[in-house]
Design a protein around this motif. Structure first.
Motif: not given
Length: 112
Positions: A95-105
């Motif tokens: 979930k944290k990785e998906e959130l990070r990807e959705a926010n441009g890293g």
């Protein structure tokens, strides 16, 4: 794809056994859980593109190396040394990785 794969692990599994794909089995084996090769299975929605999915059965930890580790595994449903704890940690990390990807890293913190 993750939800589909999890559903197929359940629907193609064996009663009373925990079936996981190879990647998950490696993570669990690194944490001391026993794994038993089950074989390659057809997973609708995945196998058409990637072929059979290599699966393993997971069972209890091989041993508890210390008193603290044994105590932690008994202390709650999501202790770090229980199977459910390891799976919960994997889901949280995903979930944290998906959130990070959705926010441009970048990882954005929620402010309440």
């Amino acid at each position: 794809m993750t939800v589909n794969l999890a559903s197929r692990m359940d629907s193609t599994g064996v009663s009373g056994r925990i079936q996981v794909p190879e990647g998950t089995s490696k993570i669990l084996a690194d944490r001391g859980f026993k794994r038993e090769f089950r074989g390659d299975i057809f997973v609708k929605g995945v196998s058409e593109k990637q072929g059979g999915v290599r699966t393993y059965f997971i069972s209890s930890r091989e041993h508890r190396s210390s008193y603290a580790e044994r105590l932690t595994s008994r202390s709650g449903q999501y202790g770090r040394n229980t199977l459910s704890g390891v799976v919960f940690s994997l889901v949280q990390a995903r979930k944290k990785e998906e959130l990070r990807e959705a926010n441009g890293g970048f990882h954005l913190l929620e402010v309440s």
